[in-house]
Design a protein around this motif. Structure first.
Motif, PDB file in Angstrom:
ATOM      1  N   TYR A 128       9.367   9.913 -10.445  1.00 30.46           N
ATOM      2  CA  TYR A 128       8.575  11.057 -10.910  1.00 30.46           C
ATOM      3  C   TYR A 128       8.892  11.378 -12.367  1.00 30.46           C
ATOM      4  N   ASN A 160       6.980  -1.090   8.998  1.00 26.90           N
ATOM      5  CA  ASN A 160       6.314  -0.158   8.087  1.00 26.90           C
ATOM      6  C   ASN A 160       7.373   0.541   7.238  1.00 26.90           C
ATOM      7  N   SER A 197       0.802  -1.226   0.000  1.00 30.06           N
ATOM      8  CA  SER A 197       0.000   0.000   0.000  1.00 30.06           C
ATOM      9  C   SER A 197       0.834   1.275   0.000  1.00 30.06           C
ATOM     10  N   HIS A 198       2.145   1.156  -0.110  1.00 30.59           N
ATOM     11  CA  HIS A 198       2.996   2.344  -0.044  1.00 30.59           C
ATOM     12  C   HIS A 198       2.754   3.250  -1.252  1.00 30.59           C
ATOM     13  N   THR A 199       3.043   4.524  -1.049  1.00 32.51           N
ATOM     14  CA  THR A 199       2.909   5.508  -2.129  1.00 32.51           C
ATOM     15  C   THR A 199       4.240   5.635  -2.871  1.00 32.51           C
ATOM     16  N   THR A 200       4.199   6.323  -3.998  1.00 34.29           N
ATOM     17  CA  THR A 200       5.433   6.561  -4.762  1.00 34.29           C
ATOM     18  C   THR A 200       6.438   7.351  -3.944  1.00 34.29           C
ATOM     19  N   LEU A 201       5.968   8.336  -3.190  1.00 34.34           N
ATOM     20  CA  LEU A 201       6.857   9.141  -2.358  1.00 34.34           C
ATOM     21  C   LEU A 201       7.535   8.286  -1.293  1.00 34.34           C
ATOM     22  N   GLU A 202       6.755   7.422  -0.634  1.00 34.62           N
ATOM     23  CA  GLU A 202       7.326   6.581   0.421  1.00 34.62           C
ATOM     24  C   GLU A 202       8.393   5.649  -0.143  1.00 34.62           C
ATOM     25  N   TRP A 203       8.112   5.048  -1.288  1.00 36.52           N
ATOM     26  CA  TRP A 203       9.098   4.124  -1.860  1.00 36.52           C
ATOM     27  C   TRP A 203      10.330   4.875  -2.373  1.00 36.52           C
ATOM     28  N   SER A 204      10.135   6.034  -2.969  1.00 33.42           N
ATOM     29  CA  SER A 204      11.269   6.833  -3.441  1.00 33.42           C
ATOM     30  C   SER A 204      12.163   7.251  -2.281  1.00 33.42           C
TER      31      SER A 204
END
Length: 659
Positions: free
Chosen positions: A577, A272, A216-223
């Motif tokens: 991005y 997390n 469920s992670h977002t692109t920002l979290e993974w980046s």
């Protein structure tokens, strides 16, 4: 003495000191020429071993004495002759090793082998010329009639042959260091390479499991999690340099391993994405720590002729780590087993800590704190496999002299940078090194290792297969470039590298736009990575190791490292991005940057392969201007006899073959 004889005598002495082409007037000379053209052949080495080895090696040729050598901490036995008289007496091989210690940086750098060999060859040429000149002076002092001059002319016909023979013999002994690999050195190489392997493994381990780690992670979290590795790198690089000086190289390496262990455990047990990001920062810190410490540690343990090879081994360890991370992703990159991928880091760290008792401290660091250190001498004896105390003291003297030649008198980094900036040539090299570091990272190559699996989604059936193929090509290219570095100039390799990567980026864009088949994107990405390893990967670091004066290497390397990690972080963070906004044009910005690197290399970058052999010989002659060569007259005649016996034996063998 008649004027004609005086002129002939002067002519002989001049030709003895020059590198004139030989005049082959006999069959034995033809054999000598054949040997000089293939000095590395088994037959040539065996012949030299027979004719000189039996007489005590190059010590049978003579000794160099260096007056008024004032270096703090130099062992007394290094500066006193066997009869107790003051002076600095070294055999040709010992002086050659000293020159290597002074000229080759105390760092293990990938691709440094050619620089090491150039120094060895130049010194061998210098020492052989000195030996030849001394022989002619001896002849001139001992004979004063026309017949002796005539004999001198005949002897001069073999002048260059003998110089080549003597030079090759000195080279044999200088290169012998590279064949002496002791168990303490092997253990140090394994542990240091393992640290680089862990760094490479964590560079690529986040590539495959992006879809299964906390889905469920977002692109920002993974980046942030991916790029946190690069954010920790610069801090680790700074800490590595400080702790290596304060705690010793061995102590710093153990701290680095503990940091890997802590970061690896946090990553494996993360609850997390916040914990994952923190753990990545810690592992990145340890990787930056390792990137500074490992080259220093291995460079200070290994003899100069092994530093380039060990630098190549650690580079291999890093790229193999990336490949292994992708291979292990096949069974473990799923929702139930992804933690096993991350568990590799703490497991390897524990193994390294278990090997800690076998690690030795750097003798250079110990001698820098106490030139009389008994522990340093014990370590030198084990590292080099030496048997006698006088051999140990000679090697300790090399460490002290080499460190003195490469130490920076100015204490602060700011003062060093100001001094570098004031010197036009050094300033140009510094700017070139930093521009290439920026170009290396903004070429986008690390984005491939971070995100290639996501890049291949929708392009090929199994993205992980494409990622693994690219990683395997990266390993093969790292091996292949070793052959190119010995035959091509650094600037030439950079032009081919940046130009090839530029064209590869264009092919990738056309393939993603649909003008070419999808398979072309895989081929182009493999080509892109290969061209990177041919030039833009190793050469920005080689510029520092080969071209900067020894006293500037540490500062230039540190600054380059900081710029490199900063660029790495930016690429790791923004690439998702860039992909989202540019789509099939993702590699277009990288192509533009590579085009700029190509133009910079073509128009502004000086040839960085190193100074020419003539310049190197001139510099060495200047630095050894106070050295006085004294031939060993007792063994000179024996050496002549042995050399002529070897030539006669080769003559007989050739006659038998013709029959």
């Amino acid at each position: 003495m008649p004027q004609s004889n005086e002129e002939e005598r002067q002519s002989l002495l001049q030709r003895a000191a020059s590198d004139a082409r030989p005049s082959y007037s006999s069959s034995s000379s033809r054999h000598a020429r054949s040997m000089s053209h293939d000095n590395n052949s088994l037959l040539s080495r065996a012949g030299r071993s027979h004719s000189i080895g039996a007489l005590g090696g190059t010590s049978s040729l003579g000794t160099f004495s260096i007056p008024d050598l004032q270096v703090a901490g130099l062992p007394k036995s290094y500066s006193v002759a066997a009869n107790g008289s003051p002076g600095y007496f070294l055999t040709p091989t010992e002086l050659g090793r000293l020159e290597l210690y002074k000229e080759v940086p105390f760092q293990a750098v990938h691709g440094l082998q050619k620089h090491e060999r150039s120094i060895s060859e130049t010194f061998a040429q210098y020492a052989a010329s000195q030996s030849d000149l001394a022989a002619y002076k001896s002849m001139e002092d001992g004979h004063n009639n026309n017949n002796s001059i005539s004999n001198g002319k005949e002897s001069n016909n073999n002048n260059t042959d003998r110089r080549s023979f003597t030079s090759a013999t000195i080279m044999d002994e200088l290169e012998f260091d590279a064949s002496v690999v002791t168990m303490p050195l092997v253990c140090a190489v394994l542990c240091a390479s393992a640290c680089q392997f862990i760094g490479g493994y964590n560079l690529g381990v986040m590539n495959a499991p992006a879809a299964v780690v906390f889905p469920s992670h977002t692109t920002l979290e993974w980046s942030l999690a991916v790029s946190a590795f690069c954010l920790g790198g610069p801090f680790g690089a700074v800490a590595g340099g400080i702790l290596a000086d304060s705690r010793g190289r061995r102590g710093a390496l153990l701290l680095c391993t503990w940091t890997f262990l802590i970061g690896g455990l946090l990553q494996t047990l993360a609850l997390n994405m916040v914990m994952m990001t923190i753990s990545r920062f810690i592992i990145g810190f340890a990787s930056g720590f390792s990137s500074v410490l490992v080259p220093i540690y291995l460079g200070e343990l290994a003899p100069p002729t092994l530093r380039g090879m060990l630098g190549t081994l650690t580079q291999f360890a890093m790229v193999i780590g990336i490949l292994v991370a992708n291979l292990l992703a096949f069974p473990f990159a799923n929702e139930k087993q992804w933690r096993l991928l991350f568990a590799v880091t703490p497991v390897l760290s524990v193994i390294l800590l278990l090997l800690a008792p076998f690690l030795l401290e750097s003798p250079r660091w110990l001698l820098g704190r106490d030139p009389k250190s008994i522990k340093a001498r014990y370590i030198v004896k084990r590292l080099r496999g030496l048997r006698y105390d006088h051999e140990v003291e000679t090697e300790v003297g090399h460490f002290v002299m080499g460190s003195s030649a490469q130490n920076q008198e100015m204490k602060s980094t700011t003062e060093v940078l100001k001094d570098m900036w004031k010197r036009p040539k050094i300033r140009t090299l510094l700017i070139s090194a930093l521009v290439l570091q920026v170009g290396q990272q903004f070429s986008g190559v690390n984005a491939v290792f971070y995100y290639s699996t996501a890049f291949f989604e929708g392009v090929i059936d199994n993205p992980l297969v494409g990622t693994t193929i690219v990683s395997a090509i990266n390993v093969l290219a790292t091996f292949a470039v070793l052959f190119l570095m010995d035959s091509c100039g650094r600037k030439t390799l950079l032009l081919w590298s940046s130009g090839g990567m530029f064209l590869s980026c264009l092919v990738i864009v056309f393939a993603l736009l649909g003008y070419l088949g999808n398979i072309w994107s895989l081929f182009a990405l493999c080509s892109y990575v290969s061209f990177f390893e041919f030039g833009l990967g190793p050469i920005p670091w080689l510029i520092v190791a080969e071209m900067f004066e020894g006293k500037y290497v540490a500062t230039a390397m540190s600054l380059s490292c900081q710029v490199n990690w900063a660029g790495n972080f930016i690429i790791g963070f923004i690439f998702p991005y860039v992909t989202a906004y540019l789509g099939p044009y993702t590699f277009a910005p990288f192509a533009a940057i590579l085009g700029g690197v190509f133009m910079f290399s073509w128009t502004a970058l000086p040839e960085t392969q190193g100074i020419t052999p003539e310049q190197l010989l001139e510099n060495m002659t200047r630095s050894l201007s106070q050295a006085v060569y004294e031939p060993n007259r007792d063994s000179a005649n024996q050496l002549d006899e042995e050399w002529h016996k070897a030539m006669e034996q080769l003559q007989q063998e050739e006659d038998q073959e013709r029959q």
